[in-house]
Scaffold this active site. Structure first.
Site: not given
Ligand SMILES: CC(C)(COP(=O)(O)OP(=O)(O)OC[C@H]1O[C@@H](n2cnc3c(N)ncnc32)[C@H](O)[C@@H]1OP(=O)(O)O)[C@@H](O)C(=O)NCCC(=O)NCCS
Length: 202
Positions: A92, A106, A117, A119, A163
């Protein structure tokens, strides 16, 4: 092998038309589009598993998802595989340098900062690069919105490197806390590189 068989991309027009008729009811393998209110439940299902089951909290509850998808659906992006939501971003607009508690609820239509907010990627599709790809596409899309200068988000410390790989920089500790959770605020400059904008295909 006939010439047509050898060069599938050169199929005569009548054949393309027959093929597309055959595919008419097939959902696209991969589709990126803004989310609508109809997607709110799917969004929340992913959030429930990703966040609530882990910490008891989540970035946006269902009514907040609906709120932002009503006010600014153009700042959301969903990745669908055969019609099923596998990853999404909801944003937003915000009008201050730093995020405050108000930013959680907001939408400031005259702001020039996009507050991301949330991903999230569906559990079975994580660690396949989808989160990074979706963020990249979202940031490319933001470049085409003339009113957007920055994107900001807050995340837990362990996701800062994730990020950073997408080009975000650390702003500092966020003043926002949710229960016991603390966050780092990060920003990304969408505007400012005239050359990149001119060549971004907007
Ligand atoms: C975080 C998130 C958006 C990343 O999307 P993704 O498609 O899995 O990420 P990508 O495949 O593009 O990249 C992966 C990299 O991101 C980082 N990463 C992803 N999840 C991570 C985590 N929980 N902790 C630390 N690093 C993380 C790592 O460097 C990872 O590399 P790896 O696959 O070699 O371990 C996704 O994992 C997600 O939705 N997770 C659930 C939300 C979450 O983790 N919440 C935290 C708990 S409250």
């Amino acid at each position: 092998m006939s010439v047509v068989g050898a060069l599938p991309f050169m199929k005569p027009l009548y054949m393309r038309s027959l093929l597309s008729q055959g595919r008419r009811h097939t959902l696209p393998a991969s589709e990126f589009r803004s989310l609508s209110l109809e997607d709110a439940i799917s969004v929340f299902e992913i959030e429930r598993e990703a966040f609530i089951s882990v910490s008891g909290e989540c970035p946006l509850y269902l009514d907040e998802v609906r709120h932002f998808l009503s006010l600014c659906p153009e700042l959301s992006l969903g990745w669908f595989e055969e019609g099923r939501l596998v990853a999404f971003i909801i944003g937003s607009l915000w009008d201050q340098e730093r995020l405050t508690m108000d930013a959680l609820t907001l939408h400031k239509p005259h702001g020039n900062t996009v507050h991301i907010h949330v991903l999230a990627v569906h559990r079975t599709f994580r660690h396949q690069g989808k989160g990074s790809i979706l963020m990249w596409r979202y940031l490319q899309y933001l470049r085409c919105l003339p009113y957007v200068r920055r994107a900001v988000l807050m995340c837990e410390d362990f996701l800062v490197p994730f990020y950073q790989k997408s080009g975000f920089k650390v702003q500092g500790p966020s003043e926002i806390t949710v229960g016991p959770l603390t966050f780092t605020e990060m920003f990304y400059h969408v505007r400012g590189h005239a050359f990149m904008r001119r060549n971004s295909g907007c």
